[in-house]
Write an enzyme that holds these catalytic residues in place. Sequence first.
Site, mmCIF file in Angstrom:
data_model
loop_
_atom_site.group_PDB
_atom_site.id
_atom_site.type_symbol
_atom_site.label_atom_id
_atom_site.label_comp_id
_atom_site.label_asym_id
_atom_site.label_seq_id
_atom_site.Cartn_x
_atom_site.Cartn_y
_atom_site.Cartn_z
ATOM 1 N N ARG A 54 0.856 -1.178 0.000
ATOM 2 C CA ARG A 54 0.000 0.000 0.000
ATOM 3 C C ARG A 54 0.894 1.230 0.000
ATOM 4 O O ARG A 54 2.098 1.129 0.172
ATOM 5 C CB ARG A 54 -0.981 -0.009 1.189
ATOM 6 C CG ARG A 54 -0.549 -0.763 2.364
ATOM 7 C CD ARG A 54 -0.199 -0.003 3.613
ATOM 8 N NE ARG A 54 -0.099 1.411 3.538
ATOM 9 C CZ ARG A 54 1.063 2.068 3.667
ATOM 10 N NH1 ARG A 54 2.217 1.419 3.787
ATOM 11 N NH2 ARG A 54 1.080 3.364 3.645
ATOM 12 N N GLY A 55 0.264 2.373 -0.221
ATOM 13 C CA GLY A 55 1.029 3.588 -0.445
ATOM 14 C C GLY A 55 1.075 3.843 -1.935
ATOM 15 O O GLY A 55 1.378 2.942 -2.728
ATOM 16 N N ALA A 56 0.758 5.067 -2.344
ATOM 17 C CA ALA A 56 0.570 5.368 -3.761
ATOM 18 C C ALA A 56 1.763 4.977 -4.622
ATOM 19 O O ALA A 56 1.619 4.353 -5.679
ATOM 20 C CB ALA A 56 0.258 6.855 -3.939
ATOM 21 N N ARG A 96 -6.810 -0.277 -7.016
ATOM 22 C CA ARG A 96 -6.993 0.826 -6.059
ATOM 23 C C ARG A 96 -7.209 2.094 -6.875
ATOM 24 O O ARG A 96 -6.263 2.604 -7.469
ATOM 25 C CB ARG A 96 -5.756 1.002 -5.155
ATOM 26 C CG ARG A 96 -5.411 -0.139 -4.208
ATOM 27 C CD ARG A 96 -6.393 -0.328 -3.063
ATOM 28 N NE ARG A 96 -6.585 0.819 -2.212
ATOM 29 C CZ ARG A 96 -5.832 1.122 -1.145
ATOM 30 N NH1 ARG A 96 -4.795 0.373 -0.828
ATOM 31 N NH2 ARG A 96 -6.118 2.165 -0.401
ATOM 32 N N GLN A 205 -2.153 2.059 10.034
ATOM 33 C CA GLN A 205 -0.867 2.237 9.355
ATOM 34 C C GLN A 205 0.123 3.016 10.209
ATOM 35 O O GLN A 205 1.332 2.810 10.119
ATOM 36 C CB GLN A 205 -1.062 2.964 8.014
ATOM 37 C CG GLN A 205 -1.817 2.175 6.968
ATOM 38 C CD GLN A 205 -3.272 2.570 6.906
ATOM 39 O OE1 GLN A 205 -3.880 2.892 7.926
ATOM 40 N NE2 GLN A 205 -3.855 2.549 5.725
ATOM 41 N N ASP A 246 -2.023 10.743 -1.992
ATOM 42 C CA ASP A 246 -2.304 9.716 -2.994
ATOM 43 C C ASP A 246 -2.636 10.323 -4.355
ATOM 44 O O ASP A 246 -2.397 9.693 -5.385
ATOM 45 C CB ASP A 246 -3.447 8.828 -2.518
ATOM 46 C CG ASP A 246 -3.016 7.951 -1.356
ATOM 47 O OD1 ASP A 246 -2.618 6.810 -1.602
ATOM 48 O OD2 ASP A 246 -3.040 8.423 -0.207
ATOM 49 N N LYS A 257 -4.850 9.966 3.111
ATOM 50 C CA LYS A 257 -5.432 8.997 4.033
ATOM 51 C C LYS A 257 -6.531 9.646 4.860
ATOM 52 O O LYS A 257 -6.401 10.774 5.315
ATOM 53 C CB LYS A 257 -4.330 8.430 4.935
ATOM 54 C CG LYS A 257 -4.773 7.357 5.893
ATOM 55 C CD LYS A 257 -5.433 6.186 5.176
ATOM 56 C CE LYS A 257 -4.546 5.586 4.097
ATOM 57 N NZ LYS A 257 -5.245 4.560 3.301
#
Length: 358
Positions: A54-56, A96, A205, A246, A257
């Site tokens: 995860r994480g752009a 996503r 997170q 993001d 987020k």
Amino acid sequence: MREQLLAAEKVKAIDWREDALYLLDQRALPRQESWLACGTAAAVAEAIAGMVVRGAQAIGVSAAYGVVLAARARHAQGGDWRAALEADFAVLAAARPTAANLCWALNRMRERLQRLKSGEDPLRALEAEAAAIHLSDREANLTMAQLGAELIRKHQGNLQTVLTHGNAGALATGGFGTALGVIRAAHLEGMVEHVYADETRPWLQGSRLTAWELLHENIPVSVIADSAAAHMMRTKGITWVIVGADRIAANGDVAGKIGTYQLAVAAMHHAVRFMVVAPSSSIDMDTDSGDDILLEERDVRELLDLGGQPLAAEAGAFNPVFDITPADLIDAIVTEKGIVERPDTARLAQLMSRKHLH
């Protein structure tokens, strides 16, 4: 400074080896460090959707390697493999929807496919392009870390107490991290005394990942409940909120987020400076404002359960995972192309017109 940052790289989430993509399973952290091997584009898409990665930026890098895996499979099948590959692009793109870096990376892979020359090995070319995307993200992280540290020095160069939200570190990128990269760099220069990490419900997170990363760096960190942030700003002398993004719209609105927006409102009230750190690949100049960004919602069980065990009353629930922070609440956006203070449409357009950092 660059040499210090390189020496401080201790965490990575993505590894391409032995013709497969290996992802550090972030669902298991911090209890255990286990790696998941992905041998197909479908497996990569499932890992992205399932929050293994995860994480752009990490999502974008992973998707690029997913295209390599898909191309190998389609090429081996023969026929019009390039046309068949479009189905794999679609599966990866749908994994996503909010992160700009996912579509950016897929478009770059598609463009490389279209630029193939006669006699060129398509599989080798696509693998090289994915590796280049990965490397460029690492380089961008290092540049942003240095620029963000310089911005902190410019405005308040003494010891800082900072607050961060979500996870925008090495786990969320192909390298050093965005928001955490800046915090790491500032700490190396003796400018950060303490970090408060929001727990960041419902995936935690902050408490699971950000705290784990900062502990690896021996940076003093305390986890706080998301709802404690305004109180901490009022009582603990917090001078900066530093977060990732993001997607950033053309006017400077930021999709981040869930919970980022309320932090920005609280920071404005308490005169705490608010910094967004993201690569230029997160800036979507085709999206006019945050109102036009598709915000992902996820299964309400993520909110009602914890570790697979029911946590809440069986009421109705709503689980948005991103929100929009308006540009007028943001003091600075830090990218590898430079810094935009008080972002707006004209300033972001000027930034994006640059080919290199000035």
